[in-house]
Design an enzyme around this catalytic site. Structure first.
Site, PDB file in Angstrom:
ATOM      1  N   HIS A 137       0.854  -1.185   0.000  1.00 19.95           N
ATOM      2  CA  HIS A 137       0.000   0.000   0.000  1.00 19.95           C
ATOM      3  C   HIS A 137       0.888   1.233   0.000  1.00 19.95           C
ATOM      4  CE1 HIS A 137      -2.999   2.929   0.810  1.00 19.95           C
ATOM      5  NE2 HIS A 137      -2.653   3.127   2.074  1.00 19.95           N
TER       6      HIS A 137
ATOM      7  N   HIS B  31       0.931   5.751  -1.115  1.00 21.89           N
ATOM      8  CA  HIS B  31       0.162   6.913  -1.563  1.00 21.89           C
ATOM      9  C   HIS B  31       0.916   7.530  -2.736  1.00 21.89           C
ATOM     10  CE1 HIS B  31      -2.200   7.538   2.466  1.00 21.89           C
ATOM     11  NE2 HIS B  31      -2.340   6.334   1.972  1.00 21.89           N
TER      12      HIS B  31
ATOM     13  N   ASP C 284      -0.297  -5.124 -21.133  1.00 23.13           N
ATOM     14  CA  ASP C 284       0.675  -6.159 -20.768  1.00 23.13           C
ATOM     15  C   ASP C 284       0.433  -6.668 -19.347  1.00 23.13           C
ATOM     16  OD1 ASP C 284       2.089  -6.237 -23.135  1.00 23.13           O
ATOM     17  OD2 ASP C 284       3.545  -4.720 -22.514  1.00 23.13           O
TER      18      ASP C 284
ATOM     19  N   HIS D 289      -8.603   7.663  -1.240  1.00 24.42           N
ATOM     20  CA  HIS D 289      -7.490   7.181  -0.421  1.00 24.42           C
ATOM     21  C   HIS D 289      -6.257   6.909  -1.287  1.00 24.42           C
ATOM     22  CE1 HIS D 289      -6.162   4.216   2.996  1.00 24.42           C
ATOM     23  NE2 HIS D 289      -5.176   4.931   2.521  1.00 24.42           N
TER      24      HIS D 289
ATOM     25  N   TYR E 264       6.701 -13.791 -24.572  1.00 24.93           N
ATOM     26  CA  TYR E 264       7.487 -12.636 -24.119  1.00 24.93           C
ATOM     27  C   TYR E 264       8.544 -13.090 -23.109  1.00 24.93           C
ATOM     28  CZ  TYR E 264       8.664  -8.234 -21.889  1.00 24.93           C
ATOM     29  OH  TYR E 264       9.337  -7.166 -21.378  1.00 24.93           O
TER      30      TYR E 264
HETATM   31 ZN   LIG Z   1      -3.155   4.789   3.138  1.00 24.30          ZN
END
Ligand SMILES: [Zn+2]
Length: 233
Positions: free
Chosen positions: A96, A98, A121, A172, A230
């Site tokens: 996670h 930002h 892709d 978020h 590929y």
């Molecule tokens: Zn966050």
């Protein structure tokens, strides 16, 4: 011998990739890596800047979000990770951040449209943006509810976590996952890059059209599926 040493090291290295790849500043973001055999995951400690983090500072948590081992408090997003691991048995790592462009799309409450072959892709559809959390979820156990919200959103969209390994949570920011830590970090960086490309595409051409089906299919199948050719075998 610390039975969690290996998973701590893996989690530490994956976390340290985030500032290196320009996906986080200060203490933003977190990576966790699961050890399904031991029934735990290893996550970044809360509020510790990347430069002062060490493998020993990584916190070991079970799939209910309870601390099993570690001196520090785990990331404040730990319960989000715990919900995803307990609901999606096939995933082994979660990232996670930002990161700027992906977060901008999340703040605009928009899916990232598939405009080019770089996107195709990796994913054959727009990168989905889940709606922002409802007030009762925000006022309740917020981090836990964020995980529940993501799981419900994917179910509602009929996406499996193996097929779609990256989403935005509205207002978020981005979440990515995969079987391995390396791939989850890769997905997180790809998500940021695709978000940036899509933003620039719309800046140059507000009426840009989505990539046509034939190219979506071609590029995805080149990398995935039985006829893929590929890279090196
Ligand atoms: Zn966050």
């Amino acid at each position: 011998m610390d039975k969690y040493a290996q998973i701590r090291q893996l989690s530490y290295e994956a976390n340290m990739q985030l500032p290196k790849l320009g996906l986080v500043i200060f203490t933003f973001g977190n990576v966790s890596v699961a050890d399904r055999d031991q029934g735990i995951f290893a996550i970044k400690p809360s509020g510790v800047p990347y430069e002062s983090m060490s493998p020993e500072s990584i916190v070991i948590v079970d799939f209910k979000g309870r601390v099993i081992d570690g001196k520090l408090r785990p990331s404040s997003d730990t319960l989000t990770h715990a919900v995803l691991y307990s609901q999606w048995k096939s995933i082994g790592a979660i990232v996670h951040t930002h990161s700027t462009y992906a977060t901008a799309w999340a703040q605009a409450l928009r899916d990232v449209p598939i405009y080019g072959t770089t996107h195709a892709d990796h994913l054959t559809r727009d990168i989905p943006c889940a709606p922002p959390l409802e007030d009762n979820m925000i006022e309740g156990n917020y981090e836990y509810e964020t995980g529940v919200h993501m799981v419900n959103f994917m179910k509602w969209k009929e996406f499996s976590p193996e097929e779609v390994e990256m989403i935005l949570v509205g207002s978020h920011g981005p979440f990515a996952w995969a079987k391995t830590a390396e791939k989850a970090v890769y997905n997180s960086a790809v998500l940021e890059e695709l978000s940036k490309m899509a933003f620039l595409t719309e800046s140059l051409q507000p009426n840009a059209s989505r990539l046509k089906e034939s190219l979506i299919k071609k590029h995805y199948e080149r990398k995935h599926g039985p006829g893929s050719y590929y890279g090196q075998k």
